[in-house]
Design a protein around this motif. Structure first.
Motif, PDB file in Angstrom:
ATOM      1  N   ALA A 172      55.928  49.864  54.035  1.00 27.43           N
ATOM      2  CA  ALA A 172      55.460  50.256  52.590  1.00 27.43           C
ATOM      3  C   ALA A 172      54.980  48.435  52.142  1.00 27.43           C
ATOM      4  O   ALA A 172      54.630  48.312  51.543  1.00 27.43           O
ATOM      5  N   SER A 173      56.064  47.438  52.529  1.00 29.90           N
ATOM      6  CA  SER A 173      55.970  46.146  52.702  1.00 29.90           C
ATOM      7  C   SER A 173      54.321  45.651  52.644  1.00 29.90           C
ATOM      8  O   SER A 173      53.653  44.796  51.855  1.00 29.90           O
ATOM      9  N   ALA A 174      53.735  46.327  53.379  1.00 30.09           N
ATOM     10  CA  ALA A 174      52.238  46.224  53.579  1.00 30.09           C
ATOM     11  C   ALA A 174      51.420  46.485  52.424  1.00 30.09           C
ATOM     12  O   ALA A 174      50.278  45.907  52.181  1.00 30.09           O
ATOM     13  N   ALA A 175      51.701  47.312  51.681  1.00 29.84           N
ATOM     14  CA  ALA A 175      51.034  47.829  50.856  1.00 29.84           C
ATOM     15  C   ALA A 175      52.064  47.106  49.200  1.00 29.84           C
ATOM     16  O   ALA A 175      51.607  47.637  48.743  1.00 29.84           O
ATOM     17  N   GLY A 211      49.824  43.669  64.919  1.00 29.75           N
ATOM     18  CA  GLY A 211      49.433  43.558  63.757  1.00 29.75           C
ATOM     19  C   GLY A 211      49.087  44.901  63.253  1.00 29.75           C
ATOM     20  O   GLY A 211      48.686  45.242  61.872  1.00 29.75           O
ATOM     21  N   GLU A 212      49.194  46.449  63.913  1.00 29.44           N
ATOM     22  CA  GLU A 212      48.659  47.761  63.736  1.00 29.44           C
ATOM     23  C   GLU A 212      49.496  48.076  62.682  1.00 29.44           C
ATOM     24  O   GLU A 212      49.859  48.803  61.609  1.00 29.44           O
ATOM     25  N   TRP A 213      50.664  47.419  62.499  1.00 31.97           N
ATOM     26  CA  TRP A 213      52.065  47.361  61.557  1.00 31.97           C
ATOM     27  C   TRP A 213      51.184  47.715  60.269  1.00 31.97           C
ATOM     28  O   TRP A 213      51.890  48.545  59.168  1.00 31.97           O
ATOM     29  N   ARG A 214      50.298  46.667  60.129  1.00 30.38           N
ATOM     30  CA  ARG A 214      50.043  46.831  58.110  1.00 30.38           C
ATOM     31  C   ARG A 214      49.065  47.554  58.607  1.00 30.38           C
ATOM     32  O   ARG A 214      48.653  48.008  56.605  1.00 30.38           O
ATOM     33  N   GLY A 215      48.842  48.972  59.262  1.00 28.52           N
ATOM     34  CA  GLY A 215      47.336  49.585  58.328  1.00 28.52           C
ATOM     35  C   GLY A 215      47.927  51.461  58.818  1.00 28.52           C
ATOM     36  O   GLY A 215      47.570  52.000  58.940  1.00 28.52           O
ATOM     37  N   ILE A 216      49.590  50.852  59.438  1.00 29.50           N
ATOM     38  CA  ILE A 216      50.188  52.145  59.120  1.00 29.50           C
ATOM     39  C   ILE A 216      50.977  53.152  57.566  1.00 29.50           C
ATOM     40  O   ILE A 216      51.486  51.773  57.198  1.00 29.50           O
ATOM     41  N   THR A 217      50.179  53.262  57.144  1.00 32.43           N
ATOM     42  CA  THR A 217      50.823  54.270  55.872  1.00 32.43           C
ATOM     43  C   THR A 217      51.643  54.997  55.986  1.00 32.43           C
ATOM     44  O   THR A 217      51.941  55.884  57.450  1.00 32.43           O
ATOM     45  N   VAL A 218      52.818  55.446  54.731  1.00 29.84           N
ATOM     46  CA  VAL A 218      53.910  55.822  55.311  1.00 29.84           C
ATOM     47  C   VAL A 218      53.686  56.941  53.398  1.00 29.84           C
ATOM     48  O   VAL A 218      53.057  56.588  52.696  1.00 29.84           O
TER      49      VAL A 218
END
Length: 138
Positions: free
Chosen positions: A67-70, A131-138
């Motif tokens: 969520a912090s990536a968003a 860096g894929e974590w930045r594109g995973i949405t929850v």
């Protein structure tokens, strides 16, 4: 035209784990998740309340970080609890992980539940490294 992208196996696992929400309500739900994602072997899995609490702490920390990536602010206590879980999971690096392993990091623990959590941790390491974590949405 955009190029379609597909999630890696590691990202798909992290996405599924982070989205468990209310479906990870008890030890039976954890066993079901671990089996459905082939993180443990078939058969009985003795899951303690401590195992369940660790899984929830890890899930909550992963969700907070995603969520912090968003732009959301991650609760430092949630992140600290998740980090303690990760710190307690023993892993090893394989020279040749094999075709079925999403990561060269493999569990180095005997306990079935902790092995499953270590596999989630390995997937987290992969999505962080790529860096894929930045594109995973929850």
């Amino acid at each position: 035209m955009t190029t379609p992208t597909t999630q890696s196996g590691a990202a798909a696992l992290i996405h599924a784990f982070a989205r468990t929400g209310d479906t990870l309500g008890d030890r039976a739900d954890l066993a079901r998740f671990l089996r459905e994602h082939r993180l443990v072997t078939e058969g009985a899995i003795p899951i303690t309340l401590a195992d369940f609490d660790e899984a929830v702490a890890l899930r909550d920390a992963v969700r907070a970080q995603l969520a912090s990536a968003a732009g959301a602010t991650a609760d430092p206590d949630v992140l600290a609890r998740g980090q303690r879980v990760l710190d307690g999971l023993r892993m090893t690096v394989r020279l040749a992980p094999g075709d079925s392993a999403p990561s060269p990091l493999q569990p180095a623990v005997v306990d079935e539940v902790r092995r499953g959590l270590a596999r989630i941790a390995a997937a987290w390491a992969v999505v962080l490294a790529t860096g894929e974590w930045r594109g995973i949405t929850v």
